[in-house]
Design an enzyme around this catalytic site. Structure first.
Site, mmCIF file in Angstrom:
data_model
loop_
_atom_site.group_PDB
_atom_site.id
_atom_site.type_symbol
_atom_site.label_atom_id
_atom_site.label_comp_id
_atom_site.label_asym_id
_atom_site.label_seq_id
_atom_site.Cartn_x
_atom_site.Cartn_y
_atom_site.Cartn_z
ATOM 1 N N SER A 35 0.847 -1.200 0.000
ATOM 2 C CA SER A 35 0.000 0.000 0.000
ATOM 3 C C SER A 35 0.877 1.243 0.000
ATOM 4 O O SER A 35 2.030 1.204 0.449
ATOM 5 C CB SER A 35 -0.858 0.022 1.272
ATOM 6 O OG SER A 35 -1.505 1.262 1.421
ATOM 7 N N TYR A 49 -1.777 -1.374 10.623
ATOM 8 C CA TYR A 49 -1.940 -1.685 9.199
ATOM 9 C C TYR A 49 -0.739 -1.195 8.376
ATOM 10 O O TYR A 49 -0.141 -1.958 7.605
ATOM 11 C CB TYR A 49 -3.220 -1.022 8.688
ATOM 12 C CG TYR A 49 -3.449 -1.145 7.198
ATOM 13 C CD1 TYR A 49 -4.047 -2.275 6.658
ATOM 14 C CD2 TYR A 49 -3.065 -0.122 6.321
ATOM 15 C CE1 TYR A 49 -4.259 -2.384 5.290
ATOM 16 C CE2 TYR A 49 -3.273 -0.221 4.954
ATOM 17 C CZ TYR A 49 -3.872 -1.359 4.439
ATOM 18 O OH TYR A 49 -4.081 -1.470 3.085
HETATM 19 P P1 NAD Z 1 -11.466 -6.074 0.421
HETATM 20 O O1 NAD Z 1 -12.108 -5.981 1.742
HETATM 21 O O2 NAD Z 1 -12.330 -6.225 -0.757
HETATM 22 O O3 NAD Z 1 -10.417 -7.266 0.403
HETATM 23 C C1 NAD Z 1 -9.731 -7.713 1.524
HETATM 24 C C2 NAD Z 1 -9.977 -9.199 1.621
HETATM 25 O O4 NAD Z 1 -9.103 -9.750 2.600
HETATM 26 C C3 NAD Z 1 -11.377 -9.558 2.078
HETATM 27 O O5 NAD Z 1 -12.258 -9.696 1.003
HETATM 28 C C4 NAD Z 1 -11.155 -10.887 2.786
HETATM 29 O O6 NAD Z 1 -11.534 -11.960 1.953
HETATM 30 C C5 NAD Z 1 -9.656 -10.958 2.998
HETATM 31 N N1 NAD Z 1 -9.352 -11.228 4.407
HETATM 32 C C6 NAD Z 1 -9.290 -10.334 5.423
HETATM 33 N N2 NAD Z 1 -9.029 -10.985 6.574
HETATM 34 C C7 NAD Z 1 -8.935 -12.313 6.256
HETATM 35 C C8 NAD Z 1 -8.691 -13.495 7.014
HETATM 36 N N3 NAD Z 1 -8.451 -13.450 8.333
HETATM 37 N N4 NAD Z 1 -8.708 -14.686 6.364
HETATM 38 C C9 NAD Z 1 -8.950 -14.753 5.033
HETATM 39 N N5 NAD Z 1 -9.160 -13.657 4.269
HETATM 40 C C10 NAD Z 1 -9.161 -12.460 4.884
HETATM 41 O O7 NAD Z 1 -10.556 -4.781 0.287
HETATM 42 P P2 NAD Z 1 -9.402 -4.382 -0.761
HETATM 43 O O8 NAD Z 1 -9.254 -2.933 -0.575
HETATM 44 O O9 NAD Z 1 -9.649 -4.920 -2.093
HETATM 45 O O10 NAD Z 1 -8.111 -5.047 -0.125
HETATM 46 C C11 NAD Z 1 -7.243 -5.903 -0.840
HETATM 47 C C12 NAD Z 1 -5.796 -5.594 -0.482
HETATM 48 O O11 NAD Z 1 -5.467 -4.313 -0.999
HETATM 49 C C13 NAD Z 1 -5.522 -5.546 1.018
HETATM 50 O O12 NAD Z 1 -4.283 -6.167 1.290
HETATM 51 C C14 NAD Z 1 -5.407 -4.066 1.282
HETATM 52 O O13 NAD Z 1 -4.563 -3.794 2.375
HETATM 53 C C15 NAD Z 1 -4.790 -3.595 -0.013
HETATM 54 N N6 NAD Z 1 -4.944 -2.157 -0.248
HETATM 55 C C16 NAD Z 1 -6.186 -1.611 -0.406
HETATM 56 C C17 NAD Z 1 -6.291 -0.244 -0.613
HETATM 57 C C18 NAD Z 1 -7.606 0.421 -0.803
HETATM 58 O O14 NAD Z 1 -7.657 1.650 -0.815
HETATM 59 N N7 NAD Z 1 -8.705 -0.264 -0.928
HETATM 60 C C19 NAD Z 1 -5.139 0.553 -0.657
HETATM 61 C C20 NAD Z 1 -3.910 -0.037 -0.481
HETATM 62 C C21 NAD Z 1 -3.819 -1.406 -0.279
#
Ligand code: NAD
Ligand code: MG
Length: 306
Positions: free
Chosen positions: A198, A211
């Site tokens: 991120s 985080y």
């Molecule tokens: P999202 O909520 O759609 O995806 C995160 C997923 O993580 C969930 O759907 C879930 O299935 C999984 N997860 C969480 N805890 C878990 C556990 N204990 N066991 C199994 N699965 C688990 O949100 P997203 O934003 O698409 O996140 C995906 C990745 O992108 C993450 O690593 C997040 O940190 C990263 N990210 C997101 C953003 C943003 O702005 N959305 C920015 C930077 C990084």
């Protein structure tokens, strides 16, 4: 949304278009879902490329395990990978079954196989079991996307519990170490690993101490492991998203009052949509990036990053 934006929404990713208006600048209403949150209940809905991502055969015959593949970025990556020719094992939490079923149907519509593995990756034993079951179902494993993560904003370190600190590290970085270690037993030369880090790895927001620390660790782990595995022909890279509209943000990932302005402070002026991440993961997984190792590809709407 203007007519032009509505039309642009379904334009495929390879069409020449203005990135500022490719997607609308959304102002999500204040809303809350319990962790982990569902894409199905998000207002407004996200774009995971279901109506637009156009494959060009870049991952033909590949066998991929994607964590957090039910929603948000992971779902967009799963759709992209399937349309590029890969079969997919999807990891997600049992509460997310409805989202996962939707993505499974989209993968099967693309003529590819989808295997579902609900379970908690913060559980050490489940990590190894997940990988072995996924490899068995896929008939091998040559692509891993460590994308799952949790983000819970807490304003004051005094309120940041030991339980939350540990749970975030277990989910976001300990699971990557465990899943990767188990996956390598199955992976032939040519395989790839892509980790979701991120912009928080370099520019931590004050309420995201736990985080953001895990995201910095993921970046560092990626660059170290890439060197270790390079001689074996296995490439490790990372993608660092900026503000992307996903269920993570409404399940305590952001203070609720910040949601209406989410992503507007980027140079491009809007939040990203999950499908805008898919090409980065496809590139780093496809053999076309054969000389790219230990790289973090920033996909963040223009915020300067190292
Ligand atoms: P999202 O909520 O759609 O995806 C995160 C997923 O993580 C969930 O759907 C879930 O299935 C999984 N997860 C969480 N805890 C878990 C556990 N204990 N066991 C199994 N699965 C688990 O949100 P997203 O934003 O698409 O996140 C995906 C990745 O992108 C993450 O690593 C997040 O940190 C990263 N990210 C997101 C953003 C943003 O702005 N959305 C920015 C930077 C990084
Ligand atoms: Mg989800």
């Amino acid at each position: 949304m203007t007519d032009a934006q509505a039309t642009a929404k379904h334009t495929d990713q390879l069409t020449f278009q203005d990135p500022v208006t490719r997607f609308p600048s959304i102002s999500p209403p204040k809303q809350h879902q319990p962790e982990p949150g569902l894409d199905q209940e998000l207002i407004p809905q996200t774009d995971r490329g279901e109506h637009s991502y156009r494959g060009t055969g870049r991952l033909e015959g590949r066998k991929a395990l994607i964590t957090g593949a039910d929603s948000g970025i992971g779902a967009a990556v799963a759709i992209g990978f399937a349309r590029e020719g890969a079969d997919i094992a999807l990891s997600y939490l049992p509460e997310e079954e409805a989202d996962a079923q939707e993505i499974k149907a989209i993968i099967e519509d693309a003529g590819r196989q989808a295997f579902l593995f609900p379970g908690d990756i913060s559980d050490q034993e489940f990590c190894a079991e997940l990988v072995d079951r996924a490899a068995e179902a896929l008939g091998g494993l040559d692509a891993l996307v460590n994308n799952a993560g949790r983000q819970i904003a807490i304003e004051d370190i005094a309120d940041l519990s030991d339980e939350q600190w540990t749970h975030t590290f277990d989910t976001n970085i300990h699971a990557i170490y465990r899943i990767t270690k188990a996956a390598l037993k199955h992976m032939p030369a040519g395989s790839t690993i892509v980790n979701s880090t991120s912009i928080q790895a370099y520019s931590p927001s004050p309420p995201l101490l736990d985080y953001a620390s895990t995201k910095a660790a993921i970046n560092n782990f990626t660059k170290g492991l890439a060197q270790q595995l390079a001689p074996k022909g296995i490439r490790v890279n990372a993608v660092a998203p900026g503000p992307i509209w996903t269920p993570l943000q409404v399940s305590d990932g952001q203070p609720k009052e910040k949601l209406p302005k989410f992503g507007k402070n980027t140079p491009i002026g809007r939040a990203g949509q999950p499908t805008e991440l898919a090409p980065a993961y496809v590139f780093l997984t496809s053999s076309e990036s054969s000389y790219v190792l230990g790289e973090t590809l920033n996909v963040n709407g223009g915020n300067p990053s190292p």
